[in-house]
Design a protein around this motif. Structure first.
Motif, PDB file in Angstrom:
ATOM      1  N   TYR A  68      -4.458   2.010   5.554  1.00  0.00           N
ATOM      2  CA  TYR A  68      -4.208   1.745   7.152  1.00  0.00           C
ATOM      3  C   TYR A  68      -5.363   1.498   7.814  1.00  0.00           C
ATOM      4  O   TYR A  68      -6.469   1.954   7.536  1.00  0.00           O
ATOM      5  CB  TYR A  68      -3.455   2.728   7.940  1.00  0.00           C
ATOM      6  N   PHE A  83      -0.566  -0.761   8.764  1.00  0.00           N
ATOM      7  CA  PHE A  83      -0.612  -1.037   7.401  1.00  0.00           C
ATOM      8  C   PHE A  83      -1.373  -2.260   6.785  1.00  0.00           C
ATOM      9  O   PHE A  83      -1.143  -3.368   7.292  1.00  0.00           O
ATOM     10  CB  PHE A  83       0.964  -1.085   7.099  1.00  0.00           C
ATOM     11  N   GLN A 129      -1.266   4.338   0.183  1.00  0.00           N
ATOM     12  CA  GLN A 129      -0.996   3.191   1.377  1.00  0.00           C
ATOM     13  C   GLN A 129      -2.369   3.290   2.047  1.00  0.00           C
ATOM     14  O   GLN A 129      -3.170   4.277   2.198  1.00  0.00           O
ATOM     15  CB  GLN A 129      -0.037   3.467   2.237  1.00  0.00           C
ATOM     16  N   PRO A 144       2.500   9.514  -0.110  1.00  0.00           N
ATOM     17  CA  PRO A 144       3.609  10.685  -0.299  1.00  0.00           C
ATOM     18  C   PRO A 144       3.389  11.324  -1.660  1.00  0.00           C
ATOM     19  O   PRO A 144       2.765  10.655  -2.545  1.00  0.00           O
ATOM     20  CB  PRO A 144       5.055   9.683  -0.685  1.00  0.00           C
ATOM     21  N   GLN A 163      -6.903   1.459  12.127  1.00  0.00           N
ATOM     22  CA  GLN A 163      -6.877   1.836  13.308  1.00  0.00           C
ATOM     23  C   GLN A 163      -7.872   1.330  13.978  1.00  0.00           C
ATOM     24  O   GLN A 163      -8.963   1.739  13.953  1.00  0.00           O
ATOM     25  CB  GLN A 163      -6.437   3.240  13.335  1.00  0.00           C
ATOM     26  N   ASN A 191       2.098   6.800  -4.914  1.00  0.00           N
ATOM     27  CA  ASN A 191       1.762   5.520  -4.436  1.00  0.00           C
ATOM     28  C   ASN A 191       0.470   5.840  -3.402  1.00  0.00           C
ATOM     29  O   ASN A 191       0.601   6.919  -2.620  1.00  0.00           O
ATOM     30  CB  ASN A 191       2.600   4.822  -3.947  1.00  0.00           C
ATOM     31  N   ILE A 249       4.644  11.768   4.239  1.00  0.00           N
ATOM     32  CA  ILE A 249       3.377  10.808   4.193  1.00  0.00           C
ATOM     33  C   ILE A 249       2.114  11.418   4.885  1.00  0.00           C
ATOM     34  O   ILE A 249       2.031  11.680   5.955  1.00  0.00           O
ATOM     35  CB  ILE A 249       3.617   9.273   4.579  1.00  0.00           C
ATOM     36  N   ILE A 250       0.968  11.721   3.805  1.00  0.00           N
ATOM     37  CA  ILE A 250      -0.010  12.442   4.522  1.00  0.00           C
ATOM     38  C   ILE A 250      -1.187  11.545   4.586  1.00  0.00           C
ATOM     39  O   ILE A 250      -1.339  10.768   3.611  1.00  0.00           O
ATOM     40  CB  ILE A 250      -0.402  13.691   3.628  1.00  0.00           C
ATOM     41  N   PHE A 251      -1.850  11.726   5.517  1.00  0.00           N
ATOM     42  CA  PHE A 251      -3.099  10.886   5.895  1.00  0.00           C
ATOM     43  C   PHE A 251      -4.495  11.758   5.444  1.00  0.00           C
ATOM     44  O   PHE A 251      -4.595  12.728   5.811  1.00  0.00           O
ATOM     45  CB  PHE A 251      -3.004  10.517   7.300  1.00  0.00           C
ATOM     46  N   GLY A 252      -5.269  10.855   4.792  1.00  0.00           N
ATOM     47  CA  GLY A 252      -6.797  11.269   4.694  1.00  0.00           C
ATOM     48  C   GLY A 252      -7.212  11.391   6.194  1.00  0.00           C
ATOM     49  O   GLY A 252      -6.569  10.956   7.020  1.00  0.00           O
ATOM     50  N   PHE A 288      -7.741   4.472   6.765  1.00  0.00           N
ATOM     51  CA  PHE A 288      -7.056   5.716   6.559  1.00  0.00           C
ATOM     52  C   PHE A 288      -6.392   5.435   5.328  1.00  0.00           C
ATOM     53  O   PHE A 288      -5.811   4.368   5.043  1.00  0.00           O
ATOM     54  CB  PHE A 288      -5.958   6.381   7.598  1.00  0.00           C
ATOM     55  N   GLN A 299       0.035  -1.343  -0.047  1.00  0.00           N
ATOM     56  CA  GLN A 299       0.426  -0.050  -0.846  1.00  0.00           C
ATOM     57  C   GLN A 299       0.037  -0.638  -2.359  1.00  0.00           C
ATOM     58  O   GLN A 299       0.273  -1.541  -2.610  1.00  0.00           O
ATOM     59  CB  GLN A 299       1.932  -0.008  -0.558  1.00  0.00           C
ATOM     60  N   GLY A 331      -6.298   1.588  19.608  1.00  0.00           N
ATOM     61  CA  GLY A 331      -5.052   1.156  18.799  1.00  0.00           C
ATOM     62  C   GLY A 331      -4.133   2.130  18.008  1.00  0.00           C
ATOM     63  O   GLY A 331      -4.623   3.285  18.066  1.00  0.00           O
ATOM     64  N   HIS A 332      -3.127   1.337  17.320  1.00  0.00           N
ATOM     65  CA  HIS A 332      -2.418   2.694  16.424  1.00  0.00           C
ATOM     66  C   HIS A 332      -2.763   2.109  15.030  1.00  0.00           C
ATOM     67  O   HIS A 332      -3.277   0.766  14.805  1.00  0.00           O
ATOM     68  CB  HIS A 332      -1.035   2.276  16.771  1.00  0.00           C
ATOM     69  N   PRO A 333      -2.385   2.946  13.800  1.00  0.00           N
ATOM     70  CA  PRO A 333      -2.605   2.518  12.810  1.00  0.00           C
ATOM     71  C   PRO A 333      -1.805   1.213  12.166  1.00  0.00           C
ATOM     72  O   PRO A 333      -0.705   1.284  12.622  1.00  0.00           O
ATOM     73  CB  PRO A 333      -2.182   3.715  11.948  1.00  0.00           C
TER      74      PRO A 333
END
Lengths: 111, 112
Positions: free
Chosen positions: B35, B45, B33, B92, B37, B31, B100-103, B88, B48, B41-43
């Motif tokens: 996000y 969601f 996802q 997974p 940011q 899948n 879970i890896i981020f671009g 972002f 998905q 701030g913080h990421p």
């Protein structure tokens, strides 16, 4: 309650100090994460706990020591850090492979 | 190892213009996802996507997941100043995998 709470929001420490970052969630999520984020970079995975057991350690130096006392709490113990460890440390929680709920982070400066 | 590539790195658009960011994985994702940011701030969601070829819309945002489940896009129509931030993609490798890896993200700047 859909929040992930992190404390402290800011932390300045010397290279000989010992400090701890704390994270709490009450959403019943089984997985909790620590990510490290440098300025203008993506979050970088450090550790994952699943059902309170460490399931992923992304080859993080031993000066970072995670702990999961129970299903709601996650700590990151810091000792003998280097200036290059200065970053935003993000805690997150999720269900299996699902969306991550992030806390607002701890902005850490190592002097 | 698995990588999630994202382009462009930066995008400056005039308010009211459209914006698109693209995400590509070296391997099939179970899948993907997205996000957002905000600066300082913080990421947070956004959405998905799970199914091959899936398209989802949230107001001015349109998300797509490629047929091979290796690429995805986020399109914003008629950008507003509130859209400023870094977008972002993340995913997974395996279904149910906690890793879970981020671009690298696309930073969107809106010119008034």
């Amino acid at each position: 309650d859909t929040e992930v709470t992190q404390t402290p929001k800011h932390l300045v420490m010397g290279m000989t100090n010992k400090k701890s970052l704390k994270c709490e969630q009450h959403m019943g999520h089984r997985a909790m994460y620590w990510y490290k984020q440098k300025a203008k970079k993506p979050p970088e995975l450090m550790f994952v706990y699943s059902y309170e057991k460490l399931s992923i350690n992304e080859s993080v130096p031993s000066r970072f020591s995670p702990e999961c006392p129970n299903s709601s709490l996650l700590n990151l113990h810091l000792h003998a850090l280097q200036p290059e460890d200065s970053a935003l440390y993000l805690c997150a929680s999720s269900q299996a492979g699902g969306k991550l709920f992030f806390g607002s982070g701890t902005q850490l400066s190592v002097l | 190892g698995q990588q999630v590539m994202q382009i462009p790195q930066y995008q400056h658009v005039q308010e009211g213009e459209d914006f698109t960011t693209y995400c590509n994985s070296s391997t099939t994702l179970s899948n993907i996802q997205w996000y957002k940011q905000r600066p300082g701030g913080h990421p947070v969601f956004l959405i998905q996507l799970v199914k091959s070829g899936e398209v989802k819309k949230q107001k001015r945002l349109t998300f797509q997941f490629g047929e091979a489940k290796k690429n995805s896009s986020l399109h914003i129509t008629a950008t507003q100043t509130t859209d400023v931030g870094t977008y972002f993609c993340a995913g997974p490798l395996l279904w149910g995998d906690d890793k879970i890896i981020f671009g690298k993200g696309t930073r969107l700047h809106i010119l008034p």
